[in-house]
Design an enzyme around this catalytic site. Structure first.
Site, PDB file in Angstrom:
ATOM      1  NE  ARG A  43       8.555  92.106  10.723  1.00 52.33           N
ATOM      2  CZ  ARG A  43       8.882  93.283  11.214  1.00 52.33           C
ATOM      3  NH1 ARG A  43       7.975  94.047  11.801  1.00 52.33           N
ATOM      4  NH2 ARG A  43      10.115  93.738  11.126  1.00 52.33           N
ATOM      5  CD  GLU A  49      12.083  92.795  16.873  1.00 51.76           C
ATOM      6  OE1 GLU A  49      12.186  92.478  15.673  1.00 51.76           O
ATOM      7  OE2 GLU A  49      10.998  92.824  17.464  1.00 51.76           O
ATOM      8  CG  HIS A  50      17.920  93.639  16.029  1.00 55.29           C
ATOM      9  ND1 HIS A  50      18.427  94.251  14.923  1.00 55.29           N
ATOM     10  CD2 HIS A  50      17.075  94.532  16.610  1.00 55.29           C
ATOM     11  CE1 HIS A  50      17.923  95.484  14.833  1.00 55.29           C
ATOM     12  NE2 HIS A  50      17.097  95.669  15.834  1.00 55.29           N
ATOM     13  CG  ASP A  52      15.765  88.538  10.802  1.00 58.21           C
ATOM     14  OD1 ASP A  52      16.612  89.258  11.385  1.00 58.21           O
ATOM     15  OD2 ASP A  52      15.004  88.982   9.916  1.00 58.21           O
ATOM     16  CB  SER A 145       7.795  94.944   7.734  1.00 57.05           C
ATOM     17  OG  SER A 145       8.959  94.341   7.385  1.00 57.05           O
ATOM     18  CG  ASP A 190      10.928  92.342   7.941  1.00 57.01           C
ATOM     19  OD1 ASP A 190      10.781  91.734   9.008  1.00 57.01           O
ATOM     20  OD2 ASP A 190      11.614  93.378   7.833  1.00 57.01           O
ATOM     21  CE  LYS A 234      15.167  97.654   7.607  1.00 59.10           C
ATOM     22  NZ  LYS A 234      13.752  98.024   7.538  1.00 59.10           N
TER      23      LYS A 234
HETATM   24  P1  ADP Z   1      10.114  99.815   7.816  1.00 57.92           P
HETATM   25  O1  ADP Z   1      10.509  99.489   9.209  1.00 57.92           O
HETATM   26  O2  ADP Z   1       8.709 100.324   7.745  1.00 57.92           O
HETATM   27  O3  ADP Z   1      10.390  98.717   6.844  1.00 57.92           O
HETATM   28  P2  ADP Z   1      12.249 101.349   6.513  1.00 57.92           P
HETATM   29  O4  ADP Z   1      12.855 102.581   7.069  1.00 57.92           O
HETATM   30  O5  ADP Z   1      13.117 100.171   6.313  1.00 57.92           O
HETATM   31  O6  ADP Z   1      11.005 101.062   7.428  1.00 57.92           O
HETATM   32  O7  ADP Z   1      11.585 101.688   5.095  1.00 57.92           O
HETATM   33  C1  ADP Z   1      10.705 102.766   4.950  1.00 57.92           C
HETATM   34  C2  ADP Z   1      10.734 103.230   3.505  1.00 57.92           C
HETATM   35  O8  ADP Z   1       9.846 102.417   2.695  1.00 57.92           O
HETATM   36  C3  ADP Z   1      10.193 104.643   3.326  1.00 57.92           C
HETATM   37  O9  ADP Z   1      11.186 105.622   3.577  1.00 57.92           O
HETATM   38  C4  ADP Z   1       9.803 104.639   1.844  1.00 57.92           C
HETATM   39  O10 ADP Z   1      10.931 104.819   1.007  1.00 57.92           O
HETATM   40  C5  ADP Z   1       9.283 103.200   1.670  1.00 57.92           C
HETATM   41  N1  ADP Z   1       7.820 103.222   1.838  1.00 57.92           N
HETATM   42  C6  ADP Z   1       7.096 102.980   2.946  1.00 57.92           C
HETATM   43  N2  ADP Z   1       5.771 103.157   2.713  1.00 57.92           N
HETATM   44  C7  ADP Z   1       5.658 103.536   1.419  1.00 57.92           C
HETATM   45  C8  ADP Z   1       4.556 103.880   0.553  1.00 57.92           C
HETATM   46  N3  ADP Z   1       3.295 103.898   0.976  1.00 57.92           N
HETATM   47  N4  ADP Z   1       4.842 104.190  -0.717  1.00 57.92           N
HETATM   48  C9  ADP Z   1       6.118 104.203  -1.160  1.00 57.92           C
HETATM   49  N5  ADP Z   1       7.178 103.897  -0.408  1.00 57.92           N
HETATM   50  C10 ADP Z   1       6.966 103.566   0.869  1.00 57.92           C
HETATM   51  P1  NG1 Z   2      12.089  96.365  10.171  1.00 56.97           P
HETATM   52  O1  NG1 Z   2      12.985  97.517  10.236  1.00 56.97           O
HETATM   53  O2  NG1 Z   2      11.139  96.333  11.268  1.00 56.97           O
HETATM   54  O3  NG1 Z   2      11.429  96.255   8.834  1.00 56.97           O
HETATM   55  C1  NG1 Z   2      14.358  94.861  10.351  1.00 56.97           C
HETATM   56  C2  NG1 Z   2      14.832  93.781   9.384  1.00 56.97           C
HETATM   57  C3  NG1 Z   2      14.412  92.377   9.860  1.00 56.97           C
HETATM   58  C4  NG1 Z   2      14.843  92.143  11.298  1.00 56.97           C
HETATM   59  C5  NG1 Z   2      14.343  93.317  12.180  1.00 56.97           C
HETATM   60  C6  NG1 Z   2      14.818  93.231  13.604  1.00 56.97           C
HETATM   61  C7  NG1 Z   2      14.958  94.236   6.978  1.00 56.97           C
HETATM   62  C8  NG1 Z   2      14.218  94.334   5.713  1.00 56.97           C
HETATM   63  N1  NG1 Z   2      14.239  93.988   8.078  1.00 56.97           N
HETATM   64  O4  NG1 Z   2      12.958  94.968  10.312  1.00 56.97           O
HETATM   65  O5  NG1 Z   2      14.968  91.397   9.011  1.00 56.97           O
HETATM   66  O6  NG1 Z   2      16.220  91.989  11.407  1.00 56.97           O
HETATM   67  O7  NG1 Z   2      14.792  94.578  11.675  1.00 56.97           O
HETATM   68  O8  NG1 Z   2      14.354  92.073  14.208  1.00 56.97           O
HETATM   69  O9  NG1 Z   2      16.175  94.388   6.989  1.00 56.97           O
END
Ligand code: ADP
Ligand code: NG1
Length: 458
Positions: A43, A49-50, A52, A145, A190, A234
């Site tokens: 999404r 932002e920040h 929810d 996400s 998300d 994160k």
């Molecule tokens: P986001 O903001 O995209 O949610 P996060 O840092 O919270 O980022 O999560 C990213 C993590 O999700 C990656 O380090 C990996 O572990 C997992 N991930 C993302 N894309 C894939 C994929 N195509 N296959 C497996 N794991 C994935």
């Molecule tokens: P990202 O890192 O973009 O997936 C995170 C949080 C959301 C929200 C945003 C900031 C998770 C899974 N996602 O999103 O809930 O707090 O940061 O608005 O923790």
């Protein structure tokens, strides 16, 4: 409808190149054919932002990029996970003994979060095994996400393999809760949009109770995503949880200041609800009750009349126990002002007055400034990208998602789109000091996509 589960569609796999490729890879990996496929989208958060996890409404839309999983339930208790991307190694475990290591956010742990969420919801200790092949095309750790799309996809995979049903709202709530097994204390934005998204409309997502309302975006503008090429995971850092804890502490201090039962309060929204006042009034309460100098843990304990040990073990998360300072005033100011901007954005979209794109853009610009200065979740690359986007025709531009890297979202008048894309490409990705990995560069216009789905081969 709130009670409806995700749709199940019959399709000709041969007519869908990505599915066909996944099926062929599945065949060569597991020596059999997938029985069904599940997709769950990433999404882009347009504004909000920040907030929810503070209980406030947000305004995201699903993007076309998603997690796609090919699945074959098996008769043993073994869960085998493969990935089309060699960066993510194979993993296998017994489905009766799911362990999620909070200290290492390895990719398979996100799958296990969704799996465990469904297992726990139905109180099942003896789950059937599965062979799964994952194919994702959401840029990872970039604010779109990817993690939640994987958790939601795994949750829906598990539900479908069990032959059970749940509504989209139930699935979103289960997956929001179970993603916290990875260690991040996120809100539910998300997972909610991944299940509740509908093509052609952004959504206002409200919490407690969770619901999604259509927000029609103006036809004269497009939303453009640009990746700053800085990745921030994160779960691998404490930035995200520190912000969640700062908001929690701010809520408690504000509640105490106003004579409320502060020990029951966790979210900034609860303070507003209990006081029964507007967001603007909450900004004044914040001015009166909190100071802009950072708070030490000792000062917080003194304000609340608790011991350091109580603060560490009863209020803070595991990875924030040793944080030396907390900025409460700045975080609360961001949250209350951002919550108000979301409502204004929705109102402008509904009323559709003249110059709507300019007004929406101004709210997005204010949101970025607040994220940068009050919430401190931007980074130099994001600030530079936002400036470039504005310079080349965006009416508004802001970081999207958690920040500290990742993507921006910009509102661009339709007639300026071709020039905007060409100029931003040149100025940011091919700029004199740019050395971004080609696979991370992405700049694209997006429109509201649909939510999670199950596909069966026709
Ligand atoms: P986001 O903001 O995209 O949610 P996060 O840092 O919270 O980022 O999560 C990213 C993590 O999700 C990656 O380090 C990996 O572990 C997992 N991930 C993302 N894309 C894939 C994929 N195509 N296959 C497996 N794991 C994935
Ligand atoms: P990202 O890192 O973009 O997936 C995170 C949080 C959301 C929200 C945003 C900031 C998770 C899974 N996602 O999103 O809930 O707090 O940061 O608005 O923790």
């Amino acid at each position: 409808m709130a009670t409806e589960g995700p749709a199940m569609r019959r399709i000709q796999v041969a007519e869908h190149p990505r599915l066909l490729k996944l099926k062929e890879m599945f065949n060569s990996k597991f020596g059999s054919s997938p029985k069904f496929y599940v997709r769950a989208p990433g999404r882009v958060n347009i504004i909000g932002e920040h907030i929810d996890y503070c209980g406030y409404s947000v305004l995201p839309m699903a993007v076309e990029q998603d997690m796609l999983i090919a699945v074959e339930p098996v008769k043993t208790n073994t869960l085998q996970l493969g990935n089309t991307n060699p960066l993510y190694p194979d993993f296998s475990t017994s489905s009766n003994n799911i362990q999620i290591d909070k200290t290492k956010p390895l990719w398979h742990n996100y799958f296990l979060c969704g799996f465990k969420g469904i297992q726990e919801h139905f109180g099942l200790s003896d789950l059937t095994g599965m062979n799964c092949l994952v194919d994702g095309n959401i840029p990872p750790s970039s604010g779109l996400s990817s993690s939640s799309a994987l958790v939601c996809c795994a949750g829906l995979v598990t539900l479908t393999a069990l032959g059970m049903n749940l509504s989209k709202v139930e699935l979103a709530e289960i997956c929001a809760k179970s993603e916290r097994y990875i260690g991040t204390e996120g809100g539910g934005m998300d997972q909610s949009i991944s299940f509740l998204a509908e093509e052609g409309t952004a959504k206002l997502i409200e919490f407690s109770p969770l619901r999604a309302t259509d927000v029609k975006l103006p036809s004269g503008a497009v939303f453009v995503i640009a990746n700053s090429c800085v990745e921030m995971n994160k779960a691998a850092t404490s930035h995200f949880n520190i912000r969640v804890m700062e908001c929690r502490l701010a809520a408690k201090l504000l509640a105490k200041h106003k004579g409320l039962q502060w020990n029951k309060v966790l979210r900034l929204e609860e303070v507003q609800a209990q006081l029964g006042i507007s967001l603007e009034e909450m900004l004044s309460v914040t001015e009166d009750a909190l100071h802009s100098d950072p708070y030490s843990p000792e000062e917080i304990c003194m304000c609340l009349g608790i011991s350091l040990d109580e603060l560490r073990t009863q209020i803070l998360s595991q990875n924030t126990r040793d944080v030396p300072i907390f900025k409460l005033y700045q975080r609360a100011k961001h949250v209350y002002s951002e919550a108000a901007r979301v409502l204004q954005f929705k109102k402008i979209c509904e009323e559709a007055p003249d110059n709507v794109v300019q007004q929406l853009g101004e709210l997005m610009n204010q949101s970025h400034r607040s994220c940068r200065d009050m919430y401190e979740c931007s980074c130099p690359e994001l600030d530079q990208l936002v400036d470039i986007c504005r310079k080349f025709g965006a009416q508004g531009s802001r970081l999207t998602g958690a920040g500290w890297g990742g993507c921006t979202v910009s509102i661009v008048p339709v007639d300026k789109l071709p020039g905007f894309l060409a100029n931003v490409q040149e100025a940011f990705y091919q700029g004199s000091d740019a050395s971004f990995a080609p696979e991370k560069q992405s700049l694209f216009a997006t429109k509201p996509g649909g939510g999670a789905l199950v596909f069966l081969e026709a």
